[in-house]
Each structure stands twice: as structure tokens, then as C-alpha cells.
Write an enzyme that holds these catalytic residues in place. Structure first.
Site, short mmCIF file in Angstrom:
data_model
loop_
_atom_site.label_atom_id
_atom_site.label_comp_id
_atom_site.label_asym_id
_atom_site.label_seq_id
_atom_site.Cartn_x
_atom_site.Cartn_y
_atom_site.Cartn_z
N HIS A 1 125.64 -31.73 30.28
CA HIS A 1 127.03 -31.92 29.87
C HIS A 1 127.42 -30.76 28.94
O HIS A 1 126.58 -30.19 28.26
CB HIS A 1 127.21 -33.22 29.10
CG HIS A 1 126.99 -34.46 29.92
ND1 HIS A 1 127.87 -34.88 30.89
CD2 HIS A 1 125.99 -35.38 29.88
CE1 HIS A 1 127.43 -36.01 31.42
NE2 HIS A 1 126.29 -36.33 30.84
N CYS B 1 125.32 -34.37 35.79
CA CYS B 1 124.49 -35.52 35.39
C CYS B 1 124.41 -36.54 36.52
O CYS B 1 123.84 -36.26 37.56
CB CYS B 1 125.00 -36.13 34.09
SG CYS B 1 123.75 -37.14 33.25
#
Length: 526
Positions: free
Chosen positions: A449, A357
Site C-alpha cells: 500500500h 494487496c
């Protein structure tokens, strides 16, 4: 438990980190094992660790964990207000799963009515209280019991006027309150008594009992103090929970992360192959969803540690740059500490690096950020052919597909939109459409994630890392991350079942606030 759908309990704490999340999850698992339809709830959460529900709502990761403990699907109803810190003074406000803007603490909590804008602040509090009470009521309509978690301490007298998560919620919804005290910190009797004595009379009427958490030693030595506390307050202690290592629940407050204390306390299991695999995680500012590395730490022979100095990366087989709520701030931190040079050296030497991310974004060539930091165009580390532009709307998704020959799924929470113009796709199989991310040599990046929680994909990725690092490491074939999490949640349920007065707990949940609880002076100041 009876069939009526009004059961509820608020688990408060004498301090942050007293164990409210653990106790709430434990009660949820204990009730779920009894066949009770139970749901968790936290009206307002401040956390950098969040999760995406199936319908694309963002909630606190702790509430997703508690939903798993309750064996129900998480929803935005369980965490209607989420505050994601962007600095010491400001937070992004997520309302019913969607980001609605940035706000300072003063702007959110408000000032005294005499400051001129007090009526507007109190109006906002009433509006938010109506929203969270409505969410709680909906959960109570569809479940036998709702176990609510408070935040911080209910005795924060400076914030009581704006409170919607502790006694403000309890009073609005007539919830019995159980206060948890962390005896491992010391001063638990003073904390429990003082918390009670600082509440207004109407709030004290709802405080029904105490729970002592993280006790080490002989409980019989504690019992005289518990009896004296009951004599002074008129309230029983409904359990003494022993200290247990390695519970492995999702942390709530990313601002409180220790550089080297985040990884679980359990001992690393011996490797399945000849070598261990060393993983270094950079504890970047405003680190978010660091739970991504839990799946790595669960693998036998994988040693995970947090490192913030270049020399500490020297013997690492894999360096992970985790997610962050402040990509540009994290980039500055990496450069200031000399870690940028260390990462570039690793890439040149073809030693593995993984960015997740925000960590993926800062590994790219350029970041255009007029949303999060408002820093404009900033040069990235240039290790991946990626240009990132921050969009006003946040991407919230639960993607899935195949990569490295294995099924993989994850969740996305980011403002940054990546334009990949080279390298190889990371999360995809040969001949299929790219799913996400980018790879150049041994540098990998993805917005997903949770992808490492997919067992087959994690093993395939670690085999590749081991090959690139020259390690004779082989992932164990039988590590199942979901099963390990279930075991941990069962341990929480066992804590409640074996060490709490479950008969008294059931009575509170079913029958509500006991009558005749005495007032403990002096009470909250006027």
C-alpha cells in the site's frame, strides 16, 4: 499553553460522519502551529483503512492522518483498539497494533448481565478501559495536549454499558467533551439537544459545548438558534465551520464508501500532456485502504472513478483492483458481476491492470485460505503466476527500495503469503533483489500500500501505463503528494483557527471540565 502535561479534550459527534476526524485533525494542526506538543487519540476505531507504524503496529488510517496533522510520528498508543469488519456481524480485533482474533459484535460489546455471560463481558470492558486509559495517560505524560476522537454517538444508550471510546473514556479520564453536529444533514439543533438529554447526569457534567460543522450560508441566520440552544442546555457553541469541498482527508469507515463518491470532490486539473488518463477502481466488498488511489487522483489529467460494471471498464486506461479484508468474497463479487471476464479480456489485449494487496492476491492462480474466509483452496483469476497461502500471523511492515529507476516506499498489511513462480518482479530495479510483487505484460500486482505516494515512482508507473494504453499522457513534473497532504492539513487547521472560539477551546484543554454545567432532562434511562 502551560507546561503541565494534563491537557485533553474529547471530540464526540451526534452521528457517525459528523466530522469528528476532521475537527480532531484541525485542532491538532492548529495547536501544532502554536508550538504545542499535541497528539491524537482514539480509544476504539472501526475501520478497514489502516496504517503501519515504524515499529510494526497497525492503527487506524485516520489516526495516522491526525498524527501528521499534529506533526508527530504515529504510534499504537494513539489507537489501542482497532476493529476491522469482516462481515456485518464480525470483526478482527487489533489490540495495541496486533491482531488478536475475530469476534462478533455480541461477543465484543456483550449482552445484558442477566443473559448469563454479562459478568465476563463487563470484565472485558473494564480490562479494555484500563488498557486505553493507560495509553491515553502515557500520551498525556509526554505531550502538552491530547485531542481524543469519539466514535459514532455518545448517546447510543444501548452500548453505554460497554463504552470505552465516548463518555466511558471521558468519565474515566475526566475529559471535557465537545460535541460536533453536521448541519448539512439537517436537524442539527435536535441532534445536539437530544444527544445531551440522553446522557446520564455524570456524563452531562463533562459535556462542555458544541461545534456546528458543514454550514452553508449566512452565519447570522443561525445565531438565534445557537442562543436558544444555549438557553436550553446551558452550553455554548464554540464555532460554526463552513462546508468545504475537497478536504481530502483519509476516510475512516470503509463500509460506508459510495461506489462513485469516494474520490475527492476537487476538479480534475488539466493534463500536463495532450491526453487525460482514465483510471477505473473496482469497489470490491470490504474494500480497504482505498486511499491508495488518492495519489493518482492528485495528478493533473488523471481521472479516477469507481466502476462496478464491465462496460464501465471499456474506456479505462488503467483498472485498479484495490485492497480488501475479504479476498475470497471480493473474488466471488468480481465473478458474479462479469468483471472477471472483462479483466481477462484486458490482459489479453495488453491493457493495464494493477492489483494492490488483496487485489493482487485475487489476480493470481490460487488462494489457499483457512484464515480469513476459511474457504480452503479457491481458484484465482489466473492473470499472474502467483499462489497465495493465508498465514495466521499478519505481515505488518514499512518496506522501501527502488523500482522503475525511482525510490519507492510503502506499507504492508496482509495475511496472504505470495509464492511467485514466473513473470517479472514488479517493485525492483534491474540487477537488484526483488522487493515485492509481480508483473506479466500489462498486469501488475503488489502487496505494498502507499507505493504510489512516492512521486518519482508514480510518474514512472503512469508513463508506462500511458504508453501501454496508447495515450499521449505525461505526468506533471512538480506534483508532490506529501506537500498536497500538508496543504490539506493546514486547511483543517485554518478551519479551527478562523471559525472556532480558540480562546474557549484552549481554556477547555488547559483547565478541564467547567464547573456547574446544568443537567438537561430526562437523562439516560436507568
Amino acid at each position: 499553553m502551560s507546561a503541565r502535561t494534563t491537557g485533553g479534550l474529547l471530540v464526540a459527534g451526534t452521528t457517525s460522519d459528523a466530522g469528528k476526524s476532521v475537527v480532531t485533525a484541525g485542532i491538532c494542526r492548529w495547536l501544532a502551529r502554536k508550538g504545542v506538543r499535541v497528539a491524537p487519540f482514539k480509544a476504539q476505531n472501526m475501520s478497514l483503512n489502516s496504517f503501519v507504524t515504524l515499529d510494526g503496529a497497525e492503527i487506524g488510517r485516520a489516526q495516522a492522518m491526525q498524527a501528521a496533522a499534529a506533526r508527530v510520528e504515529p504510534s499504537a498508543l494513539m489507537n489501542p483498539v482497532l476493529l476491522k469488519p469482516g462481515s456485518d456481524r464480525t470483526s478482527q480485533v487489533v489490540l495495541l497494533g496486533k491482531a488478536v482474533g475475530e469476534m462478533s459484535a455480541r461477543g465484543y460489546f456483550g449482552r445484558h448481565p442477566g443473559s448469563g455471560d454479562g459478568r465476563a463481558r463487563l470484565g472485558r470492558r473494564e480490562e479494555l478501559l484500563e488498557t486505553v486509559a493507560g495509553c491515553l495517560e502515557e500520551l498525556r505524560r509526554t505531550h502538552d495536549a491530547v485531542i481524543c476522537e469519539g466514535a459514532g454517538s455518545p448517546a447510543e444508550i444501548n452500548l453505554r454499558r460497554s463504552d470505552i471510546v465516548n463518555m466511558g473514556l471521558a468519565r474515566a479520564c475526566r475529559l471535557p467533551v465537545l460535541v460536533v453536529g453536521d448541519i448539512d444533514r439537517g436537524g442539527v439543533f435536535a441532534s445536539l439537544f437530544g444527544t445531551t438529554a440522553l446522557l446520564a447526569p455524570q456524563d452531562q457534567e463533562l459535556l462542555a459545548g458544541y461545534l456546528v460543522n458543514k454550514f452553508r450560508g449566512d452565519v447570522s441566520l443561525l445565531e438565534p438558534g445557537l442562543e436558544m440552544l444555549r438557553g436550553m442546555t446551558g452550553r455554548p457553541t464554540l464555532g460554526v465551520l463552513p462546508y468545504q469541498h475537497g478536504l481530502g482527508i483519509d476516510e475512516e469507515d470503509g463500509l460506508r464508501v459510495s461506489l462513485r463518491g469516494t474520490v475527492r470532490e476537487s476538479t480534475v486539473a488539466p493534463p500536463h500532456g495532450a491526453d487525460v488518463l482514465r483510471v477505473a477502481v473496482l469497489p470490491v466488498p470490504l474494500m480497504s485502504n482505498f486511499t491508495d488511489v488518492d495519489a493518482l487522483a492528485a495528478e493533473p489529467g488523471v481521472v479516477v472513478r469507481f466502476c462496478d460494471r464491465p462496460e464501465e471498464l471499456a474506456d479505462a486506461d488503467l483498472v485498479v483492483v484495490p485492497g480488501t479484508r475479504g479476498t475470497v468474497k471480493a473474488l466471488e463479487w468480481i465473478r458474479e458481476r462479469g468483471l472477471a471476464t472483462a479483466l481477462a479480456r484486458r490482459a489479453a489485449e495488453r491493457r493495464p491492470v494493477l492489483g494492490i494487496c488483496g487485489g493482487y492476491q485475487l489476480l493470481g492462480e490460487r488462494i489457499e485460505d483457512d484464515v480469513e474466509s476459511r474457504a480452503g483452496v479457491v481458484d484465482g483469476l489466473g492473470l499472474l503466476p502467483v499462489r497465495v497461502r493465508f498465514a495466521q500471523d499478519k505481515t505488518l511492515a514499512r518496506p522501501h527500495g527502488r523500482a522503475l529507476g525511482e525510490p519507492v516506499e510503502g506499507y504492508e498489511i496482509h495475511h496472504g503469503v505470495a509464492d511467485v513462480h514466473g513473470g517479472e518482479p514488479f517493485l525492483c530495479d534491474a540487477g537488484s533483489a526483488p522487493l515485492d510483487g509481480c508483473r506479466v505484460g500489462t498486469v501488475w500486482g503488489t502487496h505494498w500500500h502507499g507505493s504510489l505516494e512516492s512521486d518519482g515512482f508514480r510518474r514512472a508507473f503512469l508513463r508506462q501505463v500511458a504508453a501501454d494504453a496508447g495515450r499521449a499522457f505525461e505526468p506533471a513534473p512538480d506534483t508532490r503528494f506529501a506537500a498536497l497532504r500538508e496543504e490539506q492539513l493546514d486547511r483543517l487547521g485554518d478551519l479551527i483557527e478562523e471559525h472556532a472560539d480558540t480562546t474557549a477551546l484552549l481554556r477547555l484543554i488547559e483547565d478541564g471540565v467547567p464547573e456547574g454545567l446544568p443537567f438537561v432532562p430526562p437523562g439516560a434511562p436507568p
